[in-house]
Design a protein around this motif. Structure first.
Motif, PDB file in Angstrom:
ATOM      1  N   TRP A   1       0.815   4.187  -2.888  1.00  8.42           N
ATOM      2  CA  TRP A   1       0.571   5.585  -2.533  1.00  8.42           C
ATOM      3  C   TRP A   1       1.687   6.488  -3.055  1.00  8.42           C
TER       4      TRP A   1
ATOM      5  N   GLY B   1       1.520   6.969  -6.720  1.00  9.55           N
ATOM      6  CA  GLY B   1       0.307   7.600  -7.200  1.00  9.55           C
ATOM      7  C   GLY B   1      -0.703   6.636  -7.791  1.00  9.55           C
ATOM      8  N   ARG B   2      -0.576   5.358  -7.464  1.00  5.95           N
ATOM      9  CA  ARG B   2      -1.521   4.354  -7.959  1.00  5.95           C
ATOM     10  C   ARG B   2      -2.635   4.157  -6.939  1.00  5.95           C
ATOM     11  N   SER B   3      -3.854   3.954  -7.415  1.00  6.34           N
ATOM     12  CA  SER B   3      -4.945   3.628  -6.498  1.00  6.34           C
ATOM     13  C   SER B   3      -5.065   2.105  -6.411  1.00  6.34           C
TER      14      SER B   3
ATOM     15  N   SER C   1       0.825  -1.205   0.000  1.00  6.22           N
ATOM     16  CA  SER C   1       0.000   0.000   0.000  1.00  6.22           C
ATOM     17  C   SER C   1       0.861   1.258   0.000  1.00  6.22           C
ATOM     18  N   TRP C   2       1.991   1.245   0.714  1.00  8.74           N
ATOM     19  CA  TRP C   2       2.918   2.382   0.699  1.00  8.74           C
ATOM     20  C   TRP C   2       3.431   2.633  -0.712  1.00  8.74           C
TER      21      TRP C   2
END
Length: 60
Positions: free
Chosen positions: A27, A30-32, A23-24
């Motif tokens: 983030w 810039g990816r969801s 998840s880091w």
């Protein structure tokens, strides 16, 4: 310890770390991510060296 609880705890901690790193990295890059999951044979991800991560420190 005979029932294997210590190994389970270590495995759970590594799995949590894998999710945090995934998840880091998403983030920072810039990816969801709509779904956070892992493959059975997935290895621990490397920490992203994306420009956003180093750019934030350079501006501070």
């Amino acid at each position: 310890m005979a029932n294997g609880d210590t190994v389970r705890c270590r495995d759970d901690s590594r799995e949590h770390l894998l999710y945090y790193l995934k998840s880091w990295n998403a983030w920072v890059e810039g990816r969801s991510m709509n779904l956070l999951r892992r493959s059975p044979d997935e290895t621990m991800p490397k920490i992203s060296n994306h420009a956003v991560a180093t750019g934030a420190r350079a501006e501070a």
